[in-house]
Scaffold this motif. Structure first.
Motif, short mmCIF file in Angstrom:
data_model
loop_
_atom_site.label_atom_id
_atom_site.label_comp_id
_atom_site.label_asym_id
_atom_site.label_seq_id
_atom_site.Cartn_x
_atom_site.Cartn_y
_atom_site.Cartn_z
N LYS A 98 0.88 -1.24 -0.20
CA LYS A 98 -0.06 0.01 -0.01
C LYS A 98 0.99 1.28 0.08
N LEU A 99 0.61 2.32 -0.53
CA LEU A 99 1.25 3.44 -0.85
C LEU A 99 1.13 4.14 0.61
N CYS A 100 2.45 4.76 0.95
CA CYS A 100 2.70 5.24 2.34
C CYS A 100 1.95 6.76 2.20
N ALA A 101 1.70 7.42 3.56
CA ALA A 101 0.99 8.64 3.49
C ALA A 101 1.31 9.58 2.66
N LEU A 102 2.91 9.72 2.53
CA LEU A 102 3.38 10.93 1.88
C LEU A 102 3.01 10.48 0.36
N CYS A 103 3.15 9.30 -0.30
CA CYS A 103 2.95 9.33 -1.65
C CYS A 103 1.44 9.30 -1.93
N GLU A 104 0.45 9.07 -0.93
CA GLU A 104 -0.95 9.11 -1.16
C GLU A 104 -1.40 10.47 -1.24
N SER A 105 -0.78 11.45 -0.55
CA SER A 105 -1.10 12.93 -0.45
C SER A 105 -1.22 13.29 -1.84
N SER A 106 -2.38 13.79 -2.18
CA SER A 106 -2.83 14.82 -3.27
C SER A 106 -1.79 15.94 -3.37
N LYS A 107 -1.69 16.61 -2.32
CA LYS A 107 -1.06 17.82 -2.02
C LYS A 107 0.46 17.59 -2.68
N ASN A 137 7.89 20.10 -0.16
CA ASN A 137 6.54 19.82 -0.22
C ASN A 137 6.09 18.81 -1.42
N GLY A 138 7.13 18.18 -1.49
CA GLY A 138 6.92 17.37 -2.57
C GLY A 138 6.86 15.75 -2.27
N THR A 139 7.26 14.74 -3.28
CA THR A 139 7.34 13.66 -2.67
C THR A 139 8.67 12.87 -2.54
N TYR A 140 9.09 11.76 -2.02
CA TYR A 140 10.47 11.04 -1.88
C TYR A 140 10.76 9.99 -2.76
N PHE A 141 12.00 9.69 -2.83
CA PHE A 141 12.32 8.33 -3.15
C PHE A 141 13.78 8.14 -2.52
N VAL A 142 13.44 6.90 -1.72
CA VAL A 142 14.76 6.54 -0.63
C VAL A 142 15.34 5.54 -1.51
N LEU A 143 16.72 5.72 -1.56
CA LEU A 143 17.68 4.79 -2.14
C LEU A 143 17.88 3.54 -1.22
N HIS A 144 18.25 3.87 0.17
CA HIS A 144 18.51 2.81 0.89
C HIS A 144 19.92 2.68 0.55
N GLY A 145 20.76 3.58 0.51
CA GLY A 145 22.22 3.48 0.34
C GLY A 145 22.86 4.42 -0.76
N HIS A 146 24.06 4.15 -1.23
CA HIS A 146 24.43 4.92 -2.39
C HIS A 146 25.43 3.94 -3.36
N LEU A 147 25.80 4.41 -4.38
CA LEU A 147 26.39 3.62 -5.24
C LEU A 147 27.76 3.30 -4.86
N ALA A 197 4.66 9.60 -12.80
CA ALA A 197 4.13 10.83 -11.74
C ALA A 197 4.29 12.02 -12.40
N GLU A 198 4.80 11.93 -13.54
CA GLU A 198 4.86 13.30 -14.45
C GLU A 198 5.65 14.40 -13.48
N ILE A 199 6.85 14.06 -12.83
CA ILE A 199 7.77 14.76 -12.21
C ILE A 199 8.26 15.86 -12.99
N GLU A 200 8.35 17.28 -12.34
CA GLU A 200 8.83 18.24 -13.17
C GLU A 200 10.38 18.67 -12.94
N GLU A 201 10.60 18.30 -11.35
CA GLU A 201 11.96 18.68 -10.86
C GLU A 201 12.29 17.40 -9.86
N VAL A 202 13.63 17.01 -10.26
CA VAL A 202 14.21 16.18 -9.17
C VAL A 202 15.33 16.85 -8.36
#
Lengths: 185, 185
Positions: B53-62, B88-98, B121-126
């Motif tokens: 199930k999506l987490c609260a942050l990913c679910e939030s329409s804002k 005020n956007g969404t996240y992506f967690v890598l769980h580490g680095h290269l 998700a049609e992201i405009e800025e990473v």
């Protein structure tokens, strides 16, 4: 003196009296020479060893040629920036920051000398490296407005997450500014 | 466990056995519930309490509406950024680095999921908020190249002097970068 309380002071006093009388006397000599002879450079207001003479940094033709001026709060900031080997221009040392409650205004920081220097040395960029505190930021804004009247570029050193740090170990306000001032990749 | 050596462990064991048997058992229950039920959000890979199930942050329409995605190394980085209330956007967690020497490549960080998410998700800025270490910077560059293929804006959180700090207390490399990334005023 900073870092020396009554116990340390007593220990140092007995150490000098018991075993190091001669070294103590030559130390006294050195301190007194320093206190009598260290003067301010008439141009950048940094410490220098000869009165009424430009300091080595202000004299350097290489430094002058870069046409960049870095404004800092204290002489130790000059040492820190020089140690980082990342700046090749000249400096101006404020010896403090604007703090009206303590009676420190533009005159106490000799901002008129800074204004004259910018015009005289044909500076092309003024880099404001005052510290990232409320007073440091206010001082930077004040100088920025002053410099902008001459149509000269003004920049401020970057605020952000220091190198090697995890995000969790940085305070929230720095993190917020670090997101705010994000740069294009 | 981090921060608990043999002496602390012994002290805790006797404390629980002597006086807090019931609290100890309910603690065991809580830890076991957490370990069994905390799952990864299928979208952002952050910890969440319900599987599939999506987490609260990913679910939030804002959050979704902001079209900004922040890439971080660990779930605790999400907590740090949320605490700074500056994103005020969404996240992506890598769980580490290269880290090729440790066998951590793009697959281990699930960068293909990140790639899919950016498109879906049609992201405009990473915003790349990996830490300012060699590995963090390499990871950021790798992801920047990946994202740029989609003609999407990529930014990196600012490196520089933290708030409240004197220049003398900052390491030379950070100071150099702080001069390098100076901003216009």
């Amino acid at each position: 003196m900073p870092g020396i309380g009554p116990v340390s002071a007593t220990r140092i006093a007995y150490y000098l009296l018991d075993r190091k009388r001669e070294e103590g006397l030559s130390m006294v000599e050195a301190i007194s020479t320093a206190l009598k002879n260290v003067a301010l450079c008439p141009q950048c207001h940094n410490y220098t060893d000869e009165e009424n003479k430009l300091c080595a940094l202000c004299e350097s033709s290489k430094r002058k040629a870069s046409k960049a001026l870095c404004v800092v709060e204290t002489p130790s900031d000059v040492v820190a920036i020089e140690a980082s080997a990342s700046f090749n221009g000249t400096y101006f040392v404020l010896h403090g920051h604007l703090s009206p409650l303590d009676g420190v205004g533009p005159n106490e920081l000799h901002l008129n000398d800074l204004d004259d220097l910018i015009k005289k040395a044909e500076i092309e960029e003024v880099i404001l490296a005052t510290s990232h505190t409320v007073e440091g930021d206010v001082t930077a804004s004040y100088i920025a407005n002053m410099v902008k009247k001459h149509q000269i570029k003004v920049t401020r050193i970057a605020t952000g997450v220091p190198l090697g740090g995890e995000l969790g170990s940085v305070d929230g306000n720095t993190l917020a500014l670090s997101l705010n001032y994000r740069r294009d990749m």
